[in-house]
Design a protein around this motif. Structure first.
Motif, PDB file in Angstrom:
ATOM      1  N   LEU A 109      51.821  51.773  53.243  1.00  0.00           N
ATOM      2  CA  LEU A 109      51.234  51.054  52.132  1.00  0.00           C
ATOM      3  C   LEU A 109      52.042  51.313  50.865  1.00  0.00           C
ATOM      4  O   LEU A 109      52.578  52.402  50.668  1.00  0.00           O
ATOM      5  N   SER A 110      52.105  50.299  50.014  1.00  0.00           N
ATOM      6  CA  SER A 110      52.761  50.422  48.719  1.00  0.00           C
ATOM      7  C   SER A 110      51.799  49.987  47.633  1.00  0.00           C
ATOM      8  O   SER A 110      50.947  49.122  47.856  1.00  0.00           O
ATOM      9  N   CYS A 111      51.939  50.585  46.474  1.00  0.00           N
ATOM     10  CA  CYS A 111      51.125  50.190  45.330  1.00  0.00           C
ATOM     11  C   CYS A 111      52.024  50.154  44.114  1.00  0.00           C
ATOM     12  O   CYS A 111      52.496  51.202  43.648  1.00  0.00           O
ATOM     13  N   THR A 139      55.896  52.869  41.602  1.00  0.00           N
ATOM     14  CA  THR A 139      55.282  52.584  42.887  1.00  0.00           C
ATOM     15  C   THR A 139      54.872  53.868  43.592  1.00  0.00           C
ATOM     16  O   THR A 139      55.611  54.858  43.554  1.00  0.00           O
ATOM     17  N   VAL A 140      53.707  53.838  44.218  1.00  0.00           N
ATOM     18  CA  VAL A 140      53.249  54.941  45.056  1.00  0.00           C
ATOM     19  C   VAL A 140      53.120  54.422  46.479  1.00  0.00           C
ATOM     20  O   VAL A 140      52.793  53.245  46.694  1.00  0.00           O
ATOM     21  N   TYR A 141      53.404  55.287  47.434  1.00  0.00           N
ATOM     22  CA  TYR A 141      53.402  54.904  48.841  1.00  0.00           C
ATOM     23  C   TYR A 141      52.432  55.772  49.627  1.00  0.00           C
ATOM     24  O   TYR A 141      52.147  56.909  49.250  1.00  0.00           O
ATOM     25  N   LEU A 142      51.954  55.217  50.724  1.00  0.00           N
ATOM     26  CA  LEU A 142      51.156  55.987  51.664  1.00  0.00           C
ATOM     27  C   LEU A 142      51.689  55.685  53.061  1.00  0.00           C
ATOM     28  O   LEU A 142      51.487  54.584  53.582  1.00  0.00           O
ATOM     29  N   GLU A 143      52.379  56.662  53.619  1.00  0.00           N
ATOM     30  CA  GLU A 143      52.891  56.545  54.974  1.00  0.00           C
ATOM     31  C   GLU A 143      51.800  57.019  55.921  1.00  0.00           C
ATOM     32  O   GLU A 143      51.332  58.164  55.815  1.00  0.00           O
TER      33      GLU A 143
END
Length: 123
Positions: free
Chosen positions: A19-21, A77-81
């Motif tokens: 996911l990216s934000c 940007t923040v990511y959730l792997e």
């Protein structure tokens, strides 16, 4: 501040998603950021958070060891792997910008919220 979450989708159990934000202002580079989720019929719950300097995040016990949060302040940007996904990870995932620079699991310490991206994990 606008937050645009993306990267959700349908995946089989054991699979992965990222996911990216993206945020719209550099202000978020001085703030902690987090991910929350809401499953059908359940309350919103904390997933992961990261401080403005990046580094190690904090995680809900249910995702620890499977999910990794990271951020790129140059890209706002923040990511959730998300790895080893389980059907119980199915939810609408939200990103949020914290009031302070620290990572926090408390929803009331977040100022801005994105619209969410749906993650569905089939068994």
């Amino acid at each position: 501040v606008q937050l645009q979450a993306s990267g959700g989708g349908l995946v089989q159990a054991g699979g992965s998603l990222r996911l990216s934000c993206a945020t719209s202002r550099r202000t978020s580079s001085n703030n902690g950021m987090g991910w929350f989720r809401r499953a059908p019929g359940k309350e919103r719950e904390f997933v992961a958070a990261i401080g403005w300097r990046g580094g190690d995040g904090i995680y809900a016990d249910s995702v620890k060891g499977r999910f990794t949060i990271s951020r790129d302040n140059a890209k706002n940007t923040v990511y959730l792997e998300m790895n080893s996904l389980k059907p119980e990870d199915t939810a609408l995932y939200y990103c949020a910008v914290a009031l302070s620079s620290a990572a926090t699991s408390y929803a009331d310490r977040y100022r801005y919220w994105g619209q969410g991206t749906q993650v569905t994990v089939s068994s």
